[in-house]
Structure formats: structure tokens, C-alpha cells
Scaffold this motif. Sequence first.
Motif, PDB file in Angstrom:
ATOM      1  N   GLU A 223       2.764  10.707   8.019  1.00  0.00           N
ATOM      2  CA  GLU A 223       3.735   9.818   7.413  1.00  0.00           C
ATOM      3  C   GLU A 223       4.258   8.809   8.420  1.00  0.00           C
ATOM      4  O   GLU A 223       4.350   7.613   8.124  1.00  0.00           O
ATOM      5  CB  GLU A 223       4.896  10.626   6.824  1.00  0.00           C
ATOM      6  N   VAL A 224       4.610   9.274   9.598  1.00  0.00           N
ATOM      7  CA  VAL A 224       5.132   8.376  10.631  1.00  0.00           C
ATOM      8  C   VAL A 224       4.079   7.344  11.009  1.00  0.00           C
ATOM      9  O   VAL A 224       4.371   6.143  11.094  1.00  0.00           O
ATOM     10  CB  VAL A 224       5.575   9.176  11.878  1.00  0.00           C
ATOM     11  N   VAL A 225       2.826   7.783  11.207  1.00  0.00           N
ATOM     12  CA  VAL A 225       1.753   6.858  11.569  1.00  0.00           C
ATOM     13  C   VAL A 225       1.544   5.835  10.460  1.00  0.00           C
ATOM     14  O   VAL A 225       1.434   4.629  10.710  1.00  0.00           O
ATOM     15  CB  VAL A 225       0.443   7.614  11.851  1.00  0.00           C
ATOM     16  N   GLY A 226       1.498   6.309   9.210  1.00  0.00           N
ATOM     17  CA  GLY A 226       1.284   5.408   8.085  1.00  0.00           C
ATOM     18  C   GLY A 226       2.355   4.343   7.986  1.00  0.00           C
ATOM     19  O   GLY A 226       2.067   3.161   7.790  1.00  0.00           O
ATOM     20  N   LEU A 227       3.601   4.735   8.145  1.00  0.00           N
ATOM     21  CA  LEU A 227       4.700   3.776   8.049  1.00  0.00           C
ATOM     22  C   LEU A 227       4.754   2.850   9.249  1.00  0.00           C
ATOM     23  O   LEU A 227       5.082   1.675   9.132  1.00  0.00           O
ATOM     24  CB  LEU A 227       6.026   4.521   7.874  1.00  0.00           C
TER      25      LEU A 227
ATOM     26  N   LEU B  27       3.157   9.238  -0.066  1.00  0.00           N
ATOM     27  CA  LEU B  27       3.373  10.376  -0.954  1.00  0.00           C
ATOM     28  C   LEU B  27       2.331  11.459  -0.691  1.00  0.00           C
ATOM     29  O   LEU B  27       1.183  11.164  -0.393  1.00  0.00           O
ATOM     30  CB  LEU B  27       3.277   9.936  -2.427  1.00  0.00           C
ATOM     31  N   THR B  28       2.747  12.713  -0.794  1.00  0.00           N
ATOM     32  CA  THR B  28       1.820  13.827  -0.606  1.00  0.00           C
ATOM     33  C   THR B  28       1.458  14.457  -1.937  1.00  0.00           C
ATOM     34  O   THR B  28       2.237  14.445  -2.886  1.00  0.00           O
ATOM     35  CB  THR B  28       2.436  14.902   0.312  1.00  0.00           C
ATOM     36  N   LYS B  29       0.241  14.983  -2.005  1.00  0.00           N
ATOM     37  CA  LYS B  29      -0.223  15.711  -3.193  1.00  0.00           C
ATOM     38  C   LYS B  29       0.309  17.140  -3.131  1.00  0.00           C
ATOM     39  O   LYS B  29       0.471  17.677  -2.039  1.00  0.00           O
ATOM     40  CB  LYS B  29      -1.748  15.725  -3.236  1.00  0.00           C
ATOM     41  N   PRO B  30       0.528  17.809  -4.262  1.00  0.00           N
ATOM     42  CA  PRO B  30       0.388  17.268  -5.622  1.00  0.00           C
ATOM     43  C   PRO B  30       1.480  16.260  -5.932  1.00  0.00           C
ATOM     44  O   PRO B  30       2.648  16.467  -5.573  1.00  0.00           O
ATOM     45  CB  PRO B  30       0.502  18.509  -6.502  1.00  0.00           C
ATOM     46  N   VAL B  31       1.093  15.177  -6.576  1.00  0.00           N
ATOM     47  CA  VAL B  31       2.018  14.080  -6.833  1.00  0.00           C
ATOM     48  C   VAL B  31       2.911  14.394  -8.029  1.00  0.00           C
ATOM     49  O   VAL B  31       2.441  14.850  -9.069  1.00  0.00           O
ATOM     50  CB  VAL B  31       1.237  12.781  -7.115  1.00  0.00           C
ATOM     51  N   LYS B  32       4.203  14.153  -7.860  1.00  0.00           N
ATOM     52  CA  LYS B  32       5.134  14.242  -8.981  1.00  0.00           C
ATOM     53  C   LYS B  32       5.138  12.886  -9.675  1.00  0.00           C
ATOM     54  O   LYS B  32       5.514  11.876  -9.079  1.00  0.00           O
ATOM     55  CB  LYS B  32       6.539  14.588  -8.478  1.00  0.00           C
ATOM     56  N   ILE B  33       4.686  12.874 -10.919  1.00  0.00           N
ATOM     57  CA  ILE B  33       4.456  11.619 -11.624  1.00  0.00           C
ATOM     58  C   ILE B  33       5.710  10.754 -11.703  1.00  0.00           C
ATOM     59  O   ILE B  33       5.669   9.549 -11.464  1.00  0.00           O
ATOM     60  CB  ILE B  33       3.891  11.878 -13.035  1.00  0.00           C
TER      61      ILE B  33
ATOM     62  N   VAL C  39       0.843  -1.201   0.000  1.00  0.00           N
ATOM     63  CA  VAL C  39       0.000   0.000   0.000  1.00  0.00           C
ATOM     64  C   VAL C  39       0.879   1.253   0.000  1.00  0.00           C
ATOM     65  O   VAL C  39       1.782   1.383   0.834  1.00  0.00           O
ATOM     66  CB  VAL C  39      -0.936   0.031   1.227  1.00  0.00           C
ATOM     67  N   ILE C  40       0.605   2.137  -0.945  1.00  0.00           N
ATOM     68  CA  ILE C  40       1.235   3.453  -0.952  1.00  0.00           C
ATOM     69  C   ILE C  40       0.154   4.462  -0.565  1.00  0.00           C
ATOM     70  O   ILE C  40      -0.840   4.618  -1.267  1.00  0.00           O
ATOM     71  CB  ILE C  40       1.802   3.813  -2.336  1.00  0.00           C
ATOM     72  N   PHE C  41       0.334   5.121   0.578  1.00  0.00           N
ATOM     73  CA  PHE C  41      -0.618   6.136   1.010  1.00  0.00           C
ATOM     74  C   PHE C  41      -0.440   7.424   0.209  1.00  0.00           C
ATOM     75  O   PHE C  41       0.682   7.820  -0.114  1.00  0.00           O
ATOM     76  CB  PHE C  41      -0.435   6.454   2.497  1.00  0.00           C
ATOM     77  N   LEU C  42      -1.563   8.071  -0.073  1.00  0.00           N
ATOM     78  CA  LEU C  42      -1.579   9.317  -0.826  1.00  0.00           C
ATOM     79  C   LEU C  42      -2.428  10.314  -0.048  1.00  0.00           C
ATOM     80  O   LEU C  42      -3.558  10.013   0.327  1.00  0.00           O
ATOM     81  CB  LEU C  42      -2.191   9.060  -2.202  1.00  0.00           C
ATOM     82  N   THR C  43      -1.870  11.499   0.241  1.00  0.00           N
ATOM     83  CA  THR C  43      -2.624  12.465   1.016  1.00  0.00           C
ATOM     84  C   THR C  43      -2.272  13.888   0.626  1.00  0.00           C
ATOM     85  O   THR C  43      -1.177  14.169   0.150  1.00  0.00           O
ATOM     86  CB  THR C  43      -2.366  12.291   2.533  1.00  0.00           C
ATOM     87  N   ALA C  44      -3.241  14.778   0.826  1.00  0.00           N
ATOM     88  CA  ALA C  44      -3.007  16.194   0.551  1.00  0.00           C
ATOM     89  C   ALA C  44      -2.345  16.873   1.727  1.00  0.00           C
ATOM     90  O   ALA C  44      -1.839  17.984   1.621  1.00  0.00           O
ATOM     91  CB  ALA C  44      -4.331  16.884   0.224  1.00  0.00           C
ATOM     92  N   ARG C  45      -2.327  16.201   2.880  1.00  0.00           N
ATOM     93  CA  ARG C  45      -1.779  16.818   4.080  1.00  0.00           C
ATOM     94  C   ARG C  45      -0.279  16.612   4.156  1.00  0.00           C
ATOM     95  O   ARG C  45       0.202  15.494   4.193  1.00  0.00           O
ATOM     96  CB  ARG C  45      -2.448  16.236   5.323  1.00  0.00           C
ATOM     97  N   ASP C  46       0.459  17.700   4.180  1.00  0.00           N
ATOM     98  CA  ASP C  46       1.919  17.629   4.281  1.00  0.00           C
ATOM     99  C   ASP C  46       2.293  17.530   5.748  1.00  0.00           C
ATOM    100  O   ASP C  46       2.790  18.473   6.354  1.00  0.00           O
ATOM    101  CB  ASP C  46       2.548  18.866   3.629  1.00  0.00           C
ATOM    102  N   SER C  47       2.022  16.375   6.337  1.00  0.00           N
ATOM    103  CA  SER C  47       2.194  16.213   7.775  1.00  0.00           C
ATOM    104  C   SER C  47       3.141  15.068   8.084  1.00  0.00           C
ATOM    105  O   SER C  47       2.943  13.940   7.647  1.00  0.00           O
ATOM    106  CB  SER C  47       0.842  15.949   8.442  1.00  0.00           C
TER     107      SER C  47
END
Length: 230
Positions: free
Chosen positions: A90-94, A102-108, A78-86
Motif C-alpha cells: 500500500e505504501v509503495v503504491g501510494l 484496495l485489498t481482496k476480497p473487495v467489499k463492493i 488508478v486504484i490498485f487491487l491486490t490479494a496481499r494484505d501488505s
Amino acid sequence: MTSTILIIDDEPDIRELLKYNLEREGYNVLTARDGREGMEKINSSVRLVILDIMMPKMDGWEVFRQLRKNPKTRDIPVIFLTARDSEIDEVVGLEIGADDFLTKPVKIRTLLARVRKTLQRRIDHVSARSIDTVISLGALDVFPQNYTIALEAKTVSLPKKEFEVLLFLVRHADHVVTREELLNNVWGRDIVVVDRTVDVHVRKIREKLGRHASMIETVKGVGYRLRGSA
């Protein structure tokens, strides 16, 4: 074989952007507009989930929990995607076992590189698991093929990342393993994870080992060693 990727995100523009670019790379792409629809579209062909966190009906955290509870889906990266630059997100997700964040806006170009890396790491883990049927160290039996362990013949359940940390320590029994080695081999070299993430996982593993927790020794300022003679 073409890998199937499921994108779960409530923003149509994001779904279409990612779908377009991933299909150009040769992937088969499924999309879902919320967590519930995403859970309905999960099937045995899905090799990776790109998962938004903030969604209606069912958010990304709950989708992730349900994926990890189900033996049929618990090993899907699973790769998490979020608009929140927090950093907290990230720490919780990992820490709960996400493979990347990865945070939005996503660099392709970054996303494509992470997707390739995550899929390859999954292939490598499956290959490594097929080598060992069971690894036994004292009262501990580790079964790499089905991500389970047994203590004194009693099965103990571990989340994916905790199992991978323990398996790496087991495969390097009686050797000091640095935090950096664990970060690079379990999470990957291109993922920014703090040392605290490793420490949290080791603490949780020790809790599950119970009276055998002392098998994992802390080497102050360096990392950990699992005593193979325990």
C-alpha cells in the motif's frame, strides 16, 4: 457523460463481480485478463483503471509505470487491487502515485464509494487546473493545465502525485501547510496514508528543484511552507 472504467485482473470471477456492480451504477466497463491486454484496451474514453498487482505476462506495477510514462495516459486515476494484505504494498503504491489501494476480497460498497470519490477528485483537479494558466514564484513556473513545471525556463518532469503536492504548496505559498492537509487534499480524506508518504514526496520534489530546493521549508512537527519570494 457515462464514465468508462477499465478493470485489469487475471481472476475471471473478480472481473465479472466488479463489472456487474459497476454497470449497475451506470458506468461503462471494459475488462482485461492481464497487463498486456489492459494496455491494448486503454483509450481516450477511459476515466479510471482498477488494476490488480499480481498478474501474468505484465504485472500491475509495470502497467502503472507505462501508464505514467505516456502523456496520453499519465493523468488517468488508478486504484490498485491486490490479494496481499501488505502495508508495504500500500505504501509503495501510494508513493508512486496511485490514487487508492484496495485489498481482496473487495467489499463492493467500499469499492463503489472509492470509485465515486476518485472520479470526483479527478473532475475537481481538472476544474482547478483550468483556472490557472501559469503560476510563477521566483525561478519556478508551474503549469497546472499540463502537469509540468519549469525552473529558470527549463522544463522539469514530475510524477502526478509529486506535481499535485507541489501545486498545493504553490497555491498556499508563504503559508504553513500541515501533512494532514496535504494528505487530505492530494490523496483524499478516506484513504489511509502515513505521514512518511508526504515526506518522501517532498524529498523527491526537492531533489528535482536542485539548488532551489530551499524554497520548500520544513516546519518541524507540523508540515511544510513554500516561500513565494524565493
